[in-house]
Design a protein around this motif. Sequence first.
Motif, PDB file in Angstrom:
ATOM      1  N   GLU A  10     -14.610   3.511   0.387  1.00 17.04           N
ATOM      2  CA  GLU A  10     -13.976   4.305   0.092  1.00 17.04           C
ATOM      3  C   GLU A  10     -12.624   5.195   1.040  1.00 17.04           C
ATOM      4  O   GLU A  10     -11.640   5.868   0.904  1.00 17.04           O
ATOM      5  N   ILE A  34      -4.934  -5.364  -0.119  1.00 13.00           N
ATOM      6  CA  ILE A  34      -3.793  -4.617  -1.137  1.00 13.00           C
ATOM      7  C   ILE A  34      -2.419  -5.174  -0.615  1.00 13.00           C
ATOM      8  O   ILE A  34      -1.707  -4.912  -1.461  1.00 13.00           O
ATOM      9  N   ILE A  56       2.035   4.027   1.468  1.00 11.49           N
ATOM     10  CA  ILE A  56       1.790   3.104   0.713  1.00 11.49           C
ATOM     11  C   ILE A  56       0.898   3.046  -0.318  1.00 11.49           C
ATOM     12  O   ILE A  56       0.900   2.523  -1.631  1.00 11.49           O
ATOM     13  N   ALA A  57      -0.450   4.126  -0.276  1.00 11.66           N
ATOM     14  CA  ALA A  57      -0.988   4.228  -1.744  1.00 11.66           C
ATOM     15  C   ALA A  57      -0.530   4.551  -3.166  1.00 11.66           C
ATOM     16  O   ALA A  57      -0.657   4.559  -3.409  1.00 11.66           O
ATOM     17  N   ALA A  58       1.003   5.334  -2.582  1.00  9.17           N
ATOM     18  CA  ALA A  58       1.419   6.160  -3.534  1.00  9.17           C
ATOM     19  C   ALA A  58       2.428   4.675  -4.220  1.00  9.17           C
ATOM     20  O   ALA A  58       2.446   4.662  -5.826  1.00  9.17           O
ATOM     21  N   ASP A  69       0.407   7.323   3.067  1.00 11.52           N
ATOM     22  CA  ASP A  69       0.552   8.557   1.477  1.00 11.52           C
ATOM     23  C   ASP A  69       1.231   7.874   0.796  1.00 11.52           C
ATOM     24  O   ASP A  69       1.532   7.137  -0.533  1.00 11.52           O
ATOM     25  N   LEU A 120      -9.465   3.261   1.812  1.00 12.69           N
ATOM     26  CA  LEU A 120      -8.369   3.368   1.085  1.00 12.69           C
ATOM     27  C   LEU A 120      -7.710   4.673   0.880  1.00 12.69           C
ATOM     28  O   LEU A 120      -6.712   5.010   1.096  1.00 12.69           O
ATOM     29  N   ASP A 121      -8.805   5.598   1.771  1.00 10.50           N
ATOM     30  CA  ASP A 121      -8.552   7.064   1.920  1.00 10.50           C
ATOM     31  C   ASP A 121      -7.112   6.892   3.000  1.00 10.50           C
ATOM     32  O   ASP A 121      -6.593   8.310   3.215  1.00 10.50           O
ATOM     33  N   GLU A 122      -7.668   6.204   3.833  1.00 11.44           N
ATOM     34  CA  GLU A 122      -6.776   5.905   5.590  1.00 11.44           C
ATOM     35  C   GLU A 122      -5.962   5.247   5.139  1.00 11.44           C
ATOM     36  O   GLU A 122      -4.669   5.595   5.722  1.00 11.44           O
ATOM     37  N   LEU A 123      -4.977   4.688   4.248  1.00 10.51           N
ATOM     38  CA  LEU A 123      -4.304   4.750   3.361  1.00 10.51           C
ATOM     39  C   LEU A 123      -3.041   5.306   3.921  1.00 10.51           C
ATOM     40  O   LEU A 123      -3.440   6.395   2.859  1.00 10.51           O
ATOM     41  N   ARG A 132     -12.050  -2.081   6.661  1.00 11.02           N
ATOM     42  CA  ARG A 132     -10.702  -1.875   6.415  1.00 11.02           C
ATOM     43  C   ARG A 132      -9.156  -2.741   6.612  1.00 11.02           C
ATOM     44  O   ARG A 132      -8.905  -2.524   5.936  1.00 11.02           O
ATOM     45  N   VAL A 192       0.517   1.908  -4.399  1.00 11.11           N
ATOM     46  CA  VAL A 192      -0.346   0.755  -5.228  1.00 11.11           C
ATOM     47  C   VAL A 192      -0.531   0.950  -6.666  1.00 11.11           C
ATOM     48  O   VAL A 192      -0.936   2.547  -7.527  1.00 11.11           O
TER      49      VAL A 192
END
Length: 117
Positions: free
Chosen positions: A15, A100, A25-27, A23, A18-21, A93, A29
């Motif tokens: 988790e 990803i 990049i995370a947006a 923003d 994933l939180d360290e991605l 990580r 996915v």
Amino acid sequence: MPVEIEPDDFDRLVESALDELPDEIAALVSNVVVQVEADAPAADPDLLGIYDGVALTDRAANHSGMLPDRILVFRRNLVEMCDSLDELRDEVRITVVHEIAHHFGIGEERLHALGLG
């Protein structure tokens, strides 16, 4: 000597990765579920993780309505390869980022060139 860690604590490492991605990049996915499995599949027992899905670069325009892609992270292999919690955190990580990247269509050769393979 493998790191000793409870399954719930390992889940929290995933988790955190994933939180360290970033923003941005995370947006991007899209329709991906990340799961932790105790063991890699018997057919490929040395895997640390695997992306099971259709990369964004390979999706057809009508890809909507499909089941989510999956990223599987294999706890036992990661724990057994690490000698410290810090090393385990780093390897989790790297594994999460690696899988990803496959979601974005980045292949093994490029990941190795980037130091993620």
